[in-house]
Design a protein around this motif. Structure first.
Motif, PDB file in Angstrom:
ATOM      1  N   VAL A 162      33.825  47.336  49.875  1.00 42.00           N
ATOM      2  CA  VAL A 162      33.697  48.799  49.934  1.00 42.00           C
ATOM      3  C   VAL A 162      33.965  49.268  51.359  1.00 42.00           C
ATOM      4  O   VAL A 162      33.975  48.466  52.294  1.00 42.00           O
ATOM      5  CB  VAL A 162      32.281  49.275  49.519  1.00 42.00           C
ATOM      6  CG1 VAL A 162      32.004  48.963  48.066  1.00 42.00           C
ATOM      7  CG2 VAL A 162      31.219  48.657  50.415  1.00 42.00           C
ATOM      8  N   LEU A 163      34.139  50.570  51.510  1.00 41.08           N
ATOM      9  CA  LEU A 163      34.330  51.099  52.856  1.00 41.08           C
ATOM     10  C   LEU A 163      32.989  51.124  53.597  1.00 41.08           C
ATOM     11  O   LEU A 163      32.827  50.485  54.622  1.00 41.08           O
ATOM     12  CB  LEU A 163      34.942  52.508  52.784  1.00 41.08           C
ATOM     13  CG  LEU A 163      35.147  53.180  54.143  1.00 41.08           C
ATOM     14  CD1 LEU A 163      36.043  52.355  55.045  1.00 41.08           C
ATOM     15  CD2 LEU A 163      35.713  54.583  53.961  1.00 41.08           C
ATOM     16  N   GLN A 164      31.986  51.859  53.049  1.00 40.83           N
ATOM     17  CA  GLN A 164      30.754  52.072  53.803  1.00 40.83           C
ATOM     18  C   GLN A 164      29.534  51.402  53.224  1.00 40.83           C
ATOM     19  O   GLN A 164      28.927  50.541  53.814  1.00 40.83           O
ATOM     20  CB  GLN A 164      30.479  53.576  53.912  1.00 40.83           C
ATOM     21  CG  GLN A 164      31.270  54.226  55.019  1.00 40.83           C
ATOM     22  CD  GLN A 164      30.915  55.686  55.134  1.00 40.83           C
ATOM     23  OE1 GLN A 164      31.386  56.506  54.351  1.00 40.83           O
ATOM     24  NE2 GLN A 164      30.094  56.008  56.109  1.00 40.83           N
ATOM     25  N   LYS A 165      29.147  51.894  52.020  1.00 44.41           N
ATOM     26  CA  LYS A 165      27.840  51.507  51.528  1.00 44.41           C
ATOM     27  C   LYS A 165      28.010  50.593  50.333  1.00 44.41           C
ATOM     28  O   LYS A 165      28.646  50.946  49.347  1.00 44.41           O
ATOM     29  CB  LYS A 165      27.056  52.763  51.131  1.00 44.41           C
ATOM     30  CG  LYS A 165      25.554  52.552  51.186  1.00 44.41           C
ATOM     31  CD  LYS A 165      24.846  53.895  51.042  1.00 44.41           C
ATOM     32  CE  LYS A 165      23.465  53.855  50.486  1.00 44.41           C
ATOM     33  NZ  LYS A 165      22.943  52.715  49.845  1.00 44.41           N
ATOM     34  N   ALA A 166      27.454  49.375  50.449  1.00 45.71           N
ATOM     35  CA  ALA A 166      27.642  48.388  49.402  1.00 45.71           C
ATOM     36  C   ALA A 166      26.634  48.601  48.274  1.00 45.71           C
ATOM     37  O   ALA A 166      25.437  48.671  48.523  1.00 45.71           O
ATOM     38  CB  ALA A 166      27.475  46.998  49.992  1.00 45.71           C
ATOM     39  N   LEU A 203      46.357  54.778  54.372  1.00 45.44           N
ATOM     40  CA  LEU A 203      47.551  54.568  53.544  1.00 45.44           C
ATOM     41  C   LEU A 203      47.951  53.098  53.550  1.00 45.44           C
ATOM     42  O   LEU A 203      48.296  52.526  52.510  1.00 45.44           O
ATOM     43  CB  LEU A 203      48.721  55.403  54.102  1.00 45.44           C
ATOM     44  CG  LEU A 203      48.731  56.876  53.733  1.00 45.44           C
ATOM     45  CD1 LEU A 203      49.735  57.615  54.607  1.00 45.44           C
ATOM     46  CD2 LEU A 203      49.084  57.037  52.256  1.00 45.44           C
ATOM     47  N   ALA A 204      47.909  52.487  54.745  1.00 44.36           N
ATOM     48  CA  ALA A 204      48.298  51.074  54.856  1.00 44.36           C
ATOM     49  C   ALA A 204      47.252  50.177  54.189  1.00 44.36           C
ATOM     50  O   ALA A 204      47.599  49.190  53.544  1.00 44.36           O
ATOM     51  CB  ALA A 204      48.489  50.689  56.320  1.00 44.36           C
ATOM     52  N   ILE A 205      45.963  50.538  54.330  1.00 50.67           N
ATOM     53  CA  ILE A 205      44.907  49.736  53.685  1.00 50.67           C
ATOM     54  C   ILE A 205      45.112  49.759  52.168  1.00 50.67           C
ATOM     55  O   ILE A 205      45.071  48.721  51.498  1.00 50.67           O
ATOM     56  CB  ILE A 205      43.504  50.273  54.044  1.00 50.67           C
ATOM     57  CG1 ILE A 205      43.256  50.149  55.548  1.00 50.67           C
ATOM     58  CG2 ILE A 205      42.417  49.540  53.252  1.00 50.67           C
ATOM     59  CD1 ILE A 205      41.926  50.764  56.017  1.00 50.67           C
ATOM     60  N   VAL A 215      40.045  53.434  49.426  1.00 50.69           N
ATOM     61  CA  VAL A 215      39.662  54.191  50.623  1.00 50.69           C
ATOM     62  C   VAL A 215      40.505  55.475  50.665  1.00 50.69           C
ATOM     63  O   VAL A 215      41.536  55.555  50.000  1.00 50.69           O
ATOM     64  CB  VAL A 215      39.866  53.363  51.921  1.00 50.69           C
ATOM     65  CG1 VAL A 215      39.072  52.074  51.864  1.00 50.69           C
ATOM     66  CG2 VAL A 215      41.349  53.092  52.179  1.00 50.69           C
ATOM     67  N   PRO A 216      40.068  56.486  51.438  1.00 51.35           N
ATOM     68  CA  PRO A 216      40.857  57.722  51.523  1.00 51.35           C
ATOM     69  C   PRO A 216      42.280  57.428  52.014  1.00 51.35           C
ATOM     70  O   PRO A 216      42.456  56.693  52.988  1.00 51.35           O
ATOM     71  CB  PRO A 216      40.095  58.565  52.556  1.00 51.35           C
ATOM     72  CG  PRO A 216      38.709  57.998  52.579  1.00 51.35           C
ATOM     73  CD  PRO A 216      38.833  56.547  52.241  1.00 51.35           C
ATOM     74  N   PRO A 236      30.539  50.535  58.272  1.00 50.17           N
ATOM     75  CA  PRO A 236      29.359  51.325  57.931  1.00 50.17           C
ATOM     76  C   PRO A 236      29.501  52.790  58.365  1.00 50.17           C
ATOM     77  O   PRO A 236      28.934  53.676  57.742  1.00 50.17           O
ATOM     78  CB  PRO A 236      28.238  50.633  58.709  1.00 50.17           C
ATOM     79  CG  PRO A 236      28.730  49.234  58.911  1.00 50.17           C
ATOM     80  CD  PRO A 236      30.224  49.322  59.018  1.00 50.17           C
ATOM     81  N   GLN A 237      30.299  53.047  59.409  1.00 52.84           N
ATOM     82  CA  GLN A 237      30.506  54.430  59.866  1.00 52.84           C
ATOM     83  C   GLN A 237      31.607  55.138  59.079  1.00 52.84           C
ATOM     84  O   GLN A 237      31.869  56.313  59.301  1.00 52.84           O
ATOM     85  CB  GLN A 237      30.885  54.466  61.352  1.00 52.84           C
ATOM     86  CG  GLN A 237      29.746  54.145  62.311  1.00 52.84           C
ATOM     87  CD  GLN A 237      29.429  52.650  62.333  1.00 52.84           C
ATOM     88  OE1 GLN A 237      30.316  51.818  62.183  1.00 52.84           O
ATOM     89  NE2 GLN A 237      28.160  52.302  62.471  1.00 52.84           N
ATOM     90  N   GLY A 238      32.297  54.393  58.207  1.00 57.57           N
ATOM     91  CA  GLY A 238      33.392  55.003  57.448  1.00 57.57           C
ATOM     92  C   GLY A 238      34.623  55.232  58.295  1.00 57.57           C
ATOM     93  O   GLY A 238      35.474  56.065  57.981  1.00 57.57           O
ATOM     94  N   ASP A 239      34.766  54.445  59.375  1.00 57.16           N
ATOM     95  CA  ASP A 239      35.914  54.596  60.263  1.00 57.16           C
ATOM     96  C   ASP A 239      37.088  53.756  59.731  1.00 57.16           C
ATOM     97  O   ASP A 239      36.981  52.539  59.607  1.00 57.16           O
ATOM     98  CB  ASP A 239      35.505  54.141  61.672  1.00 57.16           C
ATOM     99  CG  ASP A 239      36.677  54.157  62.621  1.00 57.16           C
ATOM    100  OD1 ASP A 239      37.346  55.199  62.686  1.00 57.16           O
ATOM    101  OD2 ASP A 239      36.953  53.127  63.262  1.00 57.16           O
ATOM    102  N   LEU A 240      38.196  54.408  59.404  1.00 55.59           N
ATOM    103  CA  LEU A 240      39.304  53.699  58.751  1.00 55.59           C
ATOM    104  C   LEU A 240      39.975  52.683  59.670  1.00 55.59           C
ATOM    105  O   LEU A 240      40.475  51.661  59.213  1.00 55.59           O
ATOM    106  CB  LEU A 240      40.330  54.696  58.205  1.00 55.59           C
ATOM    107  CG  LEU A 240      39.856  55.501  56.985  1.00 55.59           C
ATOM    108  CD1 LEU A 240      40.905  56.535  56.588  1.00 55.59           C
ATOM    109  CD2 LEU A 240      39.553  54.588  55.802  1.00 55.59           C
TER     110      LEU A 240
END
Ligand code: AMP
Ligand code: MG
Length: 314
Positions: free
Chosen positions: A245-249, A300-302, A293-294, A261-265
């Motif tokens: 996941v990006l932030q919260k599991a 986009l690359a992720i 992810v957004p 955890p900060q949601g930083d891409l």
């Protein structure tokens, strides 16, 4: 063994292979002007011969010995190099005869970049030649972002330069330069918005001579376990499933990996391949689900990587 740059450069000069750190992922390098040395890359990686290698240089000036610069293009290349090099941008240009066909997989173009990593730059300088280098993993598998990842995937490789964890952790953005601007061939750390500050987005269709970019393969970068995008997965037993996941599991999974955890891409991109390596290595994990992810900036690359990792399991 942990090799020195000098030992590594000696190996490159004698036609051998060296794994080295870059800011994107670890590369498997050979003298780009030596077709036999380049052939060893394809052999060790089990990489199909249609998949061209990126050529790494230490100084933008070295372009002139490797690529043909169309009249009018020199200024654009200079502007891109000034802004993004050293850095994760690969520029595809018509190749000169000095670049062996095997390096470009028979294409008439060559992809060039200056990596942003001191060890990589010093290795190129001491070798005295440009380095052809794809990611240092078996073809189609996860890209290595640490020397240990390389050791695990390519145990037969004698020389690995250890530069710690890759700063960016995702492959370079690959672009072509049609007359009217730039066209992205593969998404990466540098985004279309970043590039559009320097050059206009091309309105011409990009001609794919052959397979323009291995990054264009629909299946690529996969862990050795079924990976599904969250929301598109079949019914799975959570206790045997790993969750990325990006932030919260969420609770209940066999293993969870939160990319930032900060949601930083950007941080998420840097952690992506390491997290996938851990999910791949964990025996309690039989399946992997990955939260989308957004799709903005490096997101986009992720997402491009996650879609490719999930493609064969659809
Ligand atoms: P990697 O294995 O991550 O180093 O991937 C190399 C990537 O660079 C490939 O996936 C291609 O997309 C791209 N590339 C290299 N050379 C060329 C070229 N001459 N034309 C188009 N794309 C290229
Ligand atoms: Mg690769």
């Amino acid at each position: 063994m942990s090799a020195s740059i000098k030992q590594a450069a000696d190996i490159i000069r004698s036609g051998g292979l060296v794994a080295f750190p870059t800011e994107t992922v670890y590369g498997l390098g050979a003298n780009a002007l030596d077709s036999l040395a380049a052939a060893k890359i394809f052999e060790l990686k089990e990489r199909p011969a249609f998949d061209p290698l990126i050529v790494h240089i230490a100084d933008p000036e070295e372009i002139n010995g490797l690529a043909v610069i169309r009249p009018g293009l020199a200024q654009n290349i200079k502007a891109l190099a000034a802004k993004f090099w050293p850095g994760p941008l690969t520029i595809v240009l018509p190749k000169k005869a000095s670049v062996p066909d095997i390096v470009t997989a028979g294409l008439s173009t060559v992809g060039l970049r200056v990596p942003d990593n001191k060890i990589a730059l010093e290795l190129i300088r001491q070798s005295g030649c440009p380095l052809a280098a794809p990611s240092a993993n078996k073809f189609g598998r996860l890209s290595p972002t640490t020397a240990e990842h390389v050791r695990q995937q390519l145990p037969e490789l004698e020389c690995i330069l250890d530069g710690g964890s890759a700063k960016i952790g995702l492959e370079s953005t690959v672009i072509a330069l049609p007359k009217d601007g730039f066209a992205i061939l593969r998404q990466g750390a540098i985004t279309a918005e970043d590039l559009a500050k320097i050059l206009p987005v091309s309105r011409q269709p990009v001609k794919n001579n052959g397979l323009a970019s291995p990054g264009l393969l629909r299946s690529h970068y996969s862990p050795g376990k079924p990976l599904y995008l969250l929301g598109a997965e079949p019914p799975l037993d959570k206790s045997r499933t790993g969750c990325l996941v990006l932030q919260k599991a969420p609770a209940g999974f066999a293993r969870t990996e939160a990319l930032s955890p900060q949601g930083d891409l950007r941080a998420a991109a840097a952690n992506l391949f390491s997290a996938l390596h851990r999910l791949e290595a964990d025996r309690a994990v039989e399946y992997i689900v990955a939260e989308p992810v957004p799709e903005e900036g490096i997101g986009l690359a992720i997402m491009d990587k996650l879609r490719k990792a999930s493609f064969r399991w659809k």
